[in-house]
Design an enzyme around this catalytic site. Sequence first.
Site, short mmCIF file in Angstrom:
data_model
loop_
_atom_site.label_atom_id
_atom_site.label_comp_id
_atom_site.label_asym_id
_atom_site.label_seq_id
_atom_site.Cartn_x
_atom_site.Cartn_y
_atom_site.Cartn_z
N ARG A 154 -15.38 17.92 -12.18
CA ARG A 154 -15.56 18.28 -10.78
C ARG A 154 -16.95 17.91 -10.24
O ARG A 154 -17.04 17.35 -9.16
CB ARG A 154 -15.33 19.79 -10.58
CG ARG A 154 -13.92 20.25 -10.98
CD ARG A 154 -12.85 19.67 -10.10
NE ARG A 154 -11.50 20.15 -10.44
CZ ARG A 154 -10.51 19.38 -10.81
NH1 ARG A 154 -10.67 18.08 -10.94
NH2 ARG A 154 -9.31 19.89 -11.08
N HIS A 209 2.83 22.33 -12.94
CA HIS A 209 2.51 22.16 -11.53
C HIS A 209 3.78 21.91 -10.72
O HIS A 209 3.84 22.22 -9.52
CB HIS A 209 1.57 20.96 -11.33
CG HIS A 209 0.20 21.18 -11.89
ND1 HIS A 209 -0.09 20.96 -13.21
CD2 HIS A 209 -0.96 21.57 -11.30
CE1 HIS A 209 -1.38 21.22 -13.43
NE2 HIS A 209 -1.92 21.59 -12.28
N ASP A 261 -3.48 31.04 -13.89
CA ASP A 261 -3.59 29.67 -13.43
C ASP A 261 -3.27 29.68 -11.93
O ASP A 261 -2.87 30.71 -11.37
CB ASP A 261 -2.64 28.76 -14.21
CG ASP A 261 -3.10 27.30 -14.23
OD1 ASP A 261 -3.96 26.93 -13.42
OD2 ASP A 261 -2.56 26.53 -15.05
#
Length: 587
Positions: A145, A249, A322
């Site tokens: 990131r 996801h 998550d």
Amino acid sequence: MTSPHSPLSRRAFTAAALTGAGAAVALPATAHASPGGGRDAAQIDELLADMTLEQKIGQLFVAVGYGPTADAPHPSNTSSTGVDTIAEIVRTHHVGGLIYFVWSENLQDIEQIATLSNDAQDAALDSGGIPLIISADEERGVVYRLPAPATPLPGQMALGATGSRAHARKAGDIVGAEMRAAGLHQAFSPVVDVNIEAQNPVIGVRSLGADPSAVARLAAAQIKGLQGANCSAAAKHFPGHGDTATDSHLGLPVIDHTREELDTLDLPPFVAAIEEGVDAIMTAHIVVPVLDDSGVPATLSHPILTGLLREELGYEGVIVTDSLAMEGVRTLFGDDRVPVEAILAGADQMLMPPDLVVAIGGVRDAVANGEITEERLDESVRRILAQKLRRGLFDQVHVDPATAADAIGTPRSVRTAQKIADDAITLIADDADAIPLAKGTSVLITGAGTAEKIEVATQALEAHGLQAVPLAGATPEQASAAAADVDVALVFTSASGFTTPASQVAVVTALAETGTPVVHVSLRNPYDVVHIGEVAASLAAYGNSDCNLEAVAGALAGDVSLRGTLPVPIPTADGTGEAYPVGHGLR
């Protein structure tokens, strides 16, 4: 949506067990990362006594805020949180934390990140006095990131290929120190999933490997490094996301392990993390029928989060979900119920709800009707406050934006990253004794990778005395034509799953048909070697960071000793056997 449990999983599990990972999980002797004691407990009592119900509920949420500054209006803030700016999110909803992403425009440069963090903290302190814990998915390798000059570490599977606790600890220390310098305090790292499914589309090279004992040992060292730098670590994804071919996801994976397999395969790294005193453990959006046959994902499962993680394994730290925006946790309940079910299951922090107003409203209603007691709410708030106290956030949360970058990407950190990448590079095959190449050899560089990455590799090869001929984005025909003018063709592939993309294989095949020796390098998962046909030699780099590419160049030139070994088994291309075992690596 269920995950096909392919024979690859069982073979890889056997290989891992043969390397010494077959012992049943040992429960921790003592619980670590407890919700505070002594002065901390007294301070938490005092803080709780002064908090409103809204503030307590807010502490349970880690929100995404859009924009590079705390006071910049952004339409995505309005649509997902009901207010316009990051500062308003903090002041209005009293969130316990923020998570930064590039796509939410939070991460442009280090000075900007530090300024954003300071201003967001000011909003928190002005509206209740509880500092934020600011986080990022800072795994490094393929998931990173912080922008440059953050140290480009080679990633988890590269650490696994070195087998070095010292490397793992130093990598954790680098990430932790760089995050704290930029005003962040929580790395959602390390990934401790044991990757035994070669077709896993979401873990793969993010894992340390397929041997539970090795993963446990290296993950504990990473946690020691991260938290030694005063940055919270979060072991993920509990109870283990390594054996699925479904991406959570996009769907809801099912892990059909027996309890014995969980104890010997999935749980040892989490036990090691608990023993190391990990601040947080992140849940997985996966169904594990042997632990909970109700069909709910682990994130929403009381038997898994409370029964197994809290009571059986003795974990007392923060349980963070998550992302609640992932499809795997939204298949059974609405967005107002998901956080309620997670809290009832035993979770403390709700990460990234897709609609913060709806999520907070759901929890508020559940408290109002007695479904969630205020005592249960206080349990989670205590753990979150204890983590913030442990990391010194009530003492100092501001950083100096003007000097933050000075502590990031230091020469020492870059040298450490390079040493890890060098020690990880693995020679899988070299039937033609092609490596090392003689100095002055002309080398075509092509295949997967951006023009920028091809240029990095070009400079690295030339620095090691080889003549590089870059050809980014080549078609099979272009690569074949260029190979006629060089001594060796170096071709990169990069696959996120088990099967290498056909377009990449076509380039390797075309080069091999020219008669020019072909050296292949997999820049992500190491499985590509079984899909590309015959080549002179094949290496695994485990990533495409600059240090990985430099390690490839050093290995080709004979300037880097080949020490890396495979941390995962490589199945045959048809999935019916094993081509290369864990621990394989030519010297």
